[in-house]
Design a protein around this motif. Structure first.
Motif, PDB file in Angstrom:
ATOM      1  N   VAL A  98     -10.623 -10.269   2.650  1.00  0.00           N
ATOM      2  CA  VAL A  98     -10.334  -9.019   2.803  1.00  0.00           C
ATOM      3  C   VAL A  98     -10.086  -8.397   1.366  1.00  0.00           C
ATOM      4  O   VAL A  98     -10.593  -7.612   0.815  1.00  0.00           O
ATOM      5  CB  VAL A  98      -9.049  -8.818   3.188  1.00  0.00           C
ATOM      6  N   ALA A 101     -13.651  -8.249  -0.371  1.00  0.00           N
ATOM      7  CA  ALA A 101     -14.356  -6.848   0.063  1.00  0.00           C
ATOM      8  C   ALA A 101     -13.451  -5.678  -0.511  1.00  0.00           C
ATOM      9  O   ALA A 101     -14.374  -4.502  -0.925  1.00  0.00           O
ATOM     10  CB  ALA A 101     -13.963  -6.787   1.793  1.00  0.00           C
ATOM     11  N   LEU A 142     -10.816  -6.240   8.122  1.00  0.00           N
ATOM     12  CA  LEU A 142     -11.400  -5.451   7.225  1.00  0.00           C
ATOM     13  C   LEU A 142     -11.291  -3.947   7.880  1.00  0.00           C
ATOM     14  O   LEU A 142     -11.053  -2.997   7.129  1.00  0.00           O
ATOM     15  CB  LEU A 142     -12.943  -5.678   6.963  1.00  0.00           C
TER      16      LEU A 142
END
Length: 337
Positions: A98, A101, A142
């Motif tokens: 996460v 990202a 996510l």
């Protein structure tokens, strides 16, 4: 006799009166290169391109997974594997994934591509259960934290189902829907957009002396056949992305031919994706051994294919790619913003 037409893509001015838009984007073409297996390659004017080719080359591409494709989009690579060639083991925990990202999105990624099975040359298949265990918690986290679309990089319908249930919005199949016969049916039934990629062989064997009659036309014919198959199954062309599969069962010369003439694939009437980031041929050409040092070469490839109208580039190095594409757009238009 089959003939193929590669548009000679330009973004500058002045633009001739008879020029056509390329895929509804800012690029245009007034000439093309005509290919045939039975005749010499030659240049032709836009008026010599058959109507069906003209239509497919010029028709605007529909938005996919929320991405409007009027300029190059960046797909950020998020491998949650222990053995991927570039970043294996770096983002295996959901928290680290996460974080990575989120950073890619802040740097300019338009979609995050999550993969739980390495497809590097020589890689062995991963059991469904292991692949799901890698990707499911990451995609769940996510989808809760980011509004950015997520794609799942998998060849398997069971993994795709787990990923889509967790929040993925696109299926990216490196086998071109040849590995699992149920995957295309699953994507059709769920109304999912897909990316169909060309690969010669499987990851374990694909780099063992790959050969083609004509790599450009052979790859085009494979993708054309797979797009037709998906359409016949009920997945409309507007939901299909095509990828020539750089590095998947190709020599350096094969890769360079595909990259040089990648605009041919606009003739499929689908958005085109290129994923060459940090791959071995970049290191061999540039003399750089480690994948992490191949950033500059990877960015050069992304900029080169964007100049041929490619709609999506799949990359590890989002920030460097976004900067290069921003400068390329400004220079090609001669203005900012």
């Amino acid at each position: 006799m089959s003939v193929y037409f590669r548009p000679v893509v330009r973004f500058d001015s002045p633009r001739p009166d008879d020029a056509l838009d390329l895929a509804g984007g800012p690029g245009w073409f007034a000439q093309a290169v005509r290919y045939s297996r039975e005749a010499p390659t030659r240049s032709v004017s836009v008026s010599e391109i058959p109507e069906d080719w003209r239509t497919r080359l010029s028709a605007p591409r529909a938005a996919i997974a929320g991405m409007v494709l009027d300029s190059p989009r960046i797909m950020g690579i998020l491998n949650v594997t222990p053995d991927s060639f570039s970043d294996g083991g770096s983002h295996q925990s959901a928290a680290k994934a996460v974080q990575r990202a989120r950073r890619m999105v802040s740097m300019g990624a338009h979609i995050i591509d999550v993969g739980g099975e390495s497809t590097r040359p020589g890689a062995l298949p991963v059991p469904n259960e292991a692949e799901i265990a890698r990707i499911e918690p990451v995609i769940t986290a996510l989808s809760r934290e980011l509004a950015t679309p997520i794609s799942i990089d998998t060849r398997k319908s069971a993994v795709a189902d787990a990923a889509v249930t967790a929040g993925a919005a696109l299926v990216n199949d490196v086998s071109g829907f040849t590995y699992d016969p149920m995957l295309a049916h699953y994507c059709r039934d769920r109304g999912l957009p897909v990316c169909v990629m060309h690969a010669r062989g499987d990851p374990e064997t694909m780099q063992q002396d790959p050969r083609y009659d004509d790599v450009l036309l052979d790859v085009y014919d494979f993708l054309a056949a797979q797009v037709a198959m998906l359409e016949e199954m009920g997945i409309p062309r507007a939901r299909i992305i095509v990828d020539p599969g750089i590095g998947f069962g190709k020599t350096i010369d094969h890769n360079l031919t595909l990259l040089r003439d990648v605009a041919l694939f606009h003739g499929l009437g689908c958005p085109v994706l290129v994923g060459a980031s940090r791959k071995g041929f970049i290191g061999k050409i540039s003399g750089v051994e480690t994948s992490a040092e191949r950033v500059s070469g990877s960015v050069a490839v992304a900029q080169a294919v964007a100049a041929q109208g490619v709609q999506i580039v799949r990359v590890h190095d989002v920030s460097a790619t976004a900067q290069a594409l921003a400068m390329w757009r400004a220079i090609s238009r001669g203005s900012f913003p």
